[in-house]
Motif scaffolding. Sequence first.
Motif: not given
Length: 58
Positions: A11-15
């Motif tokens: 989720g952090l990478a996609l954000g």
Amino acid sequence: MNATGLGLITGLALGLAAAIGGFGAFLLVLVLGAVGLLVGRLLDGKLDLSQLTGRDRG
């Protein structure tokens, strides 16, 4: 690493990709992440593709 930690990192990478590169970068990271997940599960032996190839029919 458990599923919660892996989900958090994903989720952090996609954000981060969405914030820096916009929607196109978000989709690219999402698709490449899904491909990486499939390859990893295949190499770990947790993904059985015999149903898709039709080789496991008796």
